[in-house]
Design an enzyme around this catalytic site. Structure first.
Site: not given
Lengths: 514, 473
Positions: A31, A49, A333, A373, A435
């Site tokens: 990475e 979805h 994307r 997507s 936090c």
């Protein structure tokens, strides 16, 4: 020699790594950023979805429905947030209902259950803040939201626990064919935080700044918006990816129940795809725009884009409390502009589909390209799919020691009073809230650092624990997060970065020379 | 645990309220504070300008806090430090409010109290609320975050700074960053005036030749990893950027001073009705919220201009809470919005004749004072509301001097630095030299308020004295 090297530690790379980590295989994930979830995976809608969008028969359709079905159980097994909130696709006139019927038909073909079309008033009964202009809606009860960071982190962490090596700050610069596989050349970025964290054994972090290449039998290309460059290093069938930017605005959790379901607009002349959705963290998210860009690093927001998000979202919910916006961001994307055929599939069949499979002129080299997507929804299923192809080639044995369950980072914000008591009794640092907006304690931050693939940056802490995600956007907790990273990693405050090296928070002590 | 009064927040509001109730005979009082010490945000406000009405002298924030901390400690009021309140409920049928809190020592626990005073203060607006386009790199801080880094942690957030917003915190931080050796490129203000005090425009910007750009705002942030610059544009009457007016400023840090919001998550959770104008709870004339037995004061109620006014209001809140505890509840009556300070709209007059006119910086009034030399060598002074103005302008034209507040590193302290100030004014021209010595100086813990940390700094005959305590640690 590695059995498989996975390029990219986004959600797809992590899913592939985890799917392979259940077998006796030597795995490495490379990475270029300093953490998992640093590209497209960190800046998207966080939607699972239902699966009515994709063309029946495509991998997109199959993996979406499979992903949607497996997500709830996976979220329990790996400890990330997931909520089946349901989704609407709304239209604003009678003509739009035709489009909704089309979607419903497609969804049913894909195997999506319980789809139904409701009229505007029923839609408003379920979602009172919807516009009066909403004429009808396609209701998909199986639509869901998930924590995109959590999913990515959990998949990677579990892969690491099961033996996959993760090499961060490792950028692939070239690939050569060698006897029995590939040699992947890399450029390493030095990092004080990584050098330090690699000394904490339980993090499983590796620091090998001298390594120049990795040899491997197979390669999985999950490089996101750079997947074309990786692909083109090895194949004559060139592909091209265009980064497609999507800008978003995030609203405070004080208005987190403004809508209960994900509200899409039927793609049409009013624009495409601006949604209003609750998130698993209790906020409201609106966006994204869709704009092709020449620059693969351009994750900035624009005045024009944010204006468009705002105006289009107001069509869905005219009273949307936009003064509660706490941040805006954008993601890219990986939109496939030029495709090439894969070994397992014919090119003509797959227009608009993911490029998932083995490259014909590069045996053992697998693409996960064009994962736009519903990429997040598909990722776990896509990881399994590509891992299946790798296994068909390598025929590895199952690893009987595989442990698929991941213990999530404790979470004070969502814990019951009894659980809070328990946590504090074990470690007083869980009572020390760092936090304030999101109720994240020192105990959680320390846990997020001292665990497999633990955080080394403040963004890493944020995505693992939610610290700094609230309305003050780390105004209060940033100095505390820096302090905790400094202490836990045993580095100087000046070494602490927001994300990659170069994003240091501080210029030094006030005593520095000028 | 049962108390008569529980005060949420140990800043100036909480301490003044608790002390006031204590004076009226309420004995069982608890202050709950989330930090490891009392004082709240005053501890990082190391500049002077506090206490002019309360103590009739000009103190730094830590000194103002210290006085109240000593009074609180002497009074025997209980304090629970490092403790986070997670939930508050108004009085039940038995007349007890309920507070859920936690800390490392006692875990999660519940307190019953006859009355509660909310004194949680406020927070700064963040970049998100502004929706400035661009990347989200490191190097964007609210002015208060930067203030904490510099004044509490002894760390410098950046070397080349642009500040958006000219509220007092922004102005104060502009000077602070310069004193610590950073370069402040400019302060951009979207309005045609500053929300900060006029004296602060003078002593924080003019003194250091920092440009203040009215009707300008940041329209783009550059730099992907770390801020590398900003685009600043002029705005029209509707505060919309005017195309074609963009100017680029190189910087590694953008500080935001764009307003404060009362911090009312707990108040809302307690069911107190909120006032959209003040963004604090709705209260009646007794500073009682709509949640039974719960009072509010200080910046949680509405954002105040001066800490002295916070103290004044909190003393009242303490009294009302004491009356409620002693005499029982009265009909709630009508809502009464506390007097909101008029928003400052300050500029330095463009036609200021710098040869004979100054803005007096002795107090928040910021009088425009004029001095004309008389034939006998003396001055004819006008425009000043008090004698201090006369003294100031004469000094300004003969021997300009300033007080300086800063920090000195502590070698063996609980914290890395302790705040300090000049024991009296130093010549304006010597500020740079003084700061150089201050930056190199080292103090040894324990330090007490008033201790001399650096004698005869830069040969001015003036000492640097501590403005806060610092324990060994």
């Amino acid at each position: 020699m590695y059995d498989a090297v996975i390029i990219g530690a986004g959600v797809n790379g992590a899913a592939a790594a985890r799917a392979l980590s259940g077998y006796r295989l030597k795995l490495a994930v490379l990475e270029r950023a300093s953490d998992v979830c640093e590209g497209t995976s960190k800046a998207n809608s966080g939607i699972i979805h239902a699966g009515y969008d994709a063309k029946p028969g495509t991998l997109k359709a199959k993996l979406n429905v499979r992903g949607s079905e497996m997500m709830e159980e996976l979220s329990k097994e790996l400890g990330f947030f997931y909520r089946r909130c349901g989704a609407f696709v709304v239209c604003f006139d009678e003509a739009g209902t035709e489009g909704l019927r089309e979607l419903k038909k497609r969804g049913e073909k894909n195997g999506v259950k319980e789809l139904r079309i409701i009229d505007g008033s029923e839609a408003r009964e379920l979602e009172p803040n919807l516009s009066k202009e909403v004429f009808a809606a396609l209701y998909a009860p199986s639509g869901a939201v998930a924590d995109p960071f959590g999913m990515n982190i959990a998949l990677a962490e579990n892969a690491a626990v099961n033996g996959a090596e993760f090499h961060f700050l490792t950028e692939v610069t070239g690939i050569e064919r060698i006897e029995g596989g590939y040699r992947i050349f890399v450029k390493k970025t030095p990092s004080a935080a990584y050098e330090a964290v690699s000394k904490i054994p339980e993090t499983l972090h590796i620091y090998d700044p001298e390594t120049e290449y990795y040899d491997t039998k197979t390669v999985i290309n999950a490089a996101g918006v750079y997947a074309d460059r990786i692909h083109n290093m090895i194949s004559a069938g060139k592909i091209g990816i265009v980064p497609r930017r999507g800008e978003y605005m995030l609203l405070d959790n004080t208005v987190g129940d403004y809508v209960g379901r994900t509200i899409f607009q039927l793609p049409g002349k009013l624009g495409k795809g601006i949604l209003v959705t609750p998130t698993v963290h209790g906020n409201i998210l609106v966006g994204p725009t869709a704009e092709n860009l020449p620059d693969r690093e351009d994750t900035g927001t624009s005045a024009k884009g944010l204006e468009k998000v705002k105006n289009t979202a107001l069509l869905t919910a005219p009273e949307l409390p936009l003064k509660e916006v706490i941040t805006s961001f954008s993601g890219l994307r990986a939109h496939l502009e030029t495709r090439a055929a894969l070994k397992n599939r014919e090119e003509e069949d797959v227009e608009g589909d993911f490029m998932l499979g083995e490259i014909p002129d590069a045996p053992g080299f697998f693409d996960m390209a064009g994962m736009e997507s519903p990429g997040l929804s598909c990722a776990p299923a896509a990881g399994e799919y590509i891992a299946g192809l790798v296994r068909d080639l390598l025929r590895p044995e199952k690893d009987p020691g595989f442990h698929g369950k991941r213990e999530a980072i404790p979470n004070m914000a969502v814990s019951s009073e009894d659980h809070r008591k328990e946590l504090i009794a074990k470690d007083g640092r869980f009572a020390n809230i760092i936090c304030r907006c999101c109720t994240v304690s020192e105990g959680e931050l320390v846990n997020a650092i001292r665990r497999p693939l633990g955080a080394t940056t403040s963004d890493g802490l944020k995505r693992r624990t939610g610290a700094g995600m609230g309305r003050c956007q780390a105004g209060f907790c940033n100095p505390r997060a820096v302090e905790i990273l400094t202490k836990e990693l045993d580095i100087t405050p000046g070494d602490v970065c927001k994300n990659d090296p170069g994003s240091e928070f501080l210029a030094g002590g006030t005593e520095y020379e000028l | 645990m049962n108390y008569d009064l529980c005060v949420i927040g140990g800043g100036p509001a909480g301490m003044a309220a608790a002390l006031s109730a204590h004076e009226l005979g309420i004995e069982k009082i608890l202050i709950i504070e989330r930090d490891h010490e009392l004082g709240g945000i005053l501890n990082q406000c190391i500049h002077s300008g506090f206490g002019l009405t309360t103590f009739r002298e000009e103190l730094t924030g830590p000194e103002y806090a210290e006085r109240y901390i000593r009074m609180t400690e002497a009074s025997g009021i209980d304090c629970s430090l490092n403790t986070m309140v997670t939930d508050i409920k108004g009085a039940d049928e038995e007349g007890f409010c309920s507070i859920t809190a936690m800390n490392g020592e006692n875990g999660l626990f519940r307190i019953r109290s006859r009355a509660v005073i909310l004194a949680m203060g406020c927070r700064e607006k963040s970049r998100g609320a502004l929706n400035i386009p661009g990347y989200r790199p490191a190097g964007i801080y609210s002015a208060g975050t930067a203030q904490r880094y510099v004044n509490i942690d002894g760390l410098l957030p950046g070397k080349k700074i642009v500040i958006l917003g000219s509220g007092d915190i922004g102005l104060i931080m502009a000077r602070r960053m310069v004193l610590e050796g950073a370069k402040v490129q400019c302060v951009a203000e979207i309005a045609p005036y500053s929300g900060g005090l006029r004296r602060n425009i003078v002593q924080c910007l003019d003194d250091y030749e920092i440009p203040l750009l009215f009707r300008h705002t940041v329209t783009k942030i550059h730099g992907k990893k770390r801020v590398s610059g900003v685009t600043i544009s002029e705005v029209d009457e509707n505060y919309s950027p005017v195309p074609g007016t963009e100017k680029e400023f190189e910087c590694d840090t953008l500080l935001l001073s764009v307003g404060l919001i009362p911090e009312n998550e707990l108040s809302k959770a307690a069911g107190a009705k909120m006032d959209p104008v003040t963004q604090g709870p709705v209260v009646n004339e007794r500073l009682e919220t709509t949640a039974e037995g719960i009072f509010a004061c200080g910046n949680v109620l509405h954002v105040h201009d001066l800490v002295d006014n916070v103290t004044k209001e909190s003393v009242q809140a303490g009294r009302f809470a004491a009356e409620y505890i002693l005499n029982g509840k009265k009909a709630w009556g009508e809502a009464k919005r506390p007097p909101i300070p008029k928003k400052e709209k300050n500029t330095i007059p463009e036609d200021l004749d710098r040869k004979r006119q100054v803005i007096c910086i002795r107090c928040p009034n910021g009088c425009l004072v004029t001095a004309d030399r008389k034939e006998d060598g003396g001055f004819e002074v006008s425009g000043n509301l008090c004698p201090k103005g006369r003294e100031y302008i004469i000094n300004e034209f003969t021997d300009p001097r300033r007080n300086i507040s800063s920090i000195i590193r502590v070698e063996n302290g609980r914290g890395p630095v302790v705040s300090c100030k000049t024991s009296s004014e130093i010549p304006k021209g010597k500020i740079g030299e003084v700061m150089k010595e201050v930056r190199l100086a080292r103090a040894k813990a324990p330090v007490k308020v008033g201790d001399v940390l650096l004698k005869n700094v830069a040969d001015t005959g003036v000492d640097m004295i501590a403005t806060a305590d610092m324990e060994e640690g």
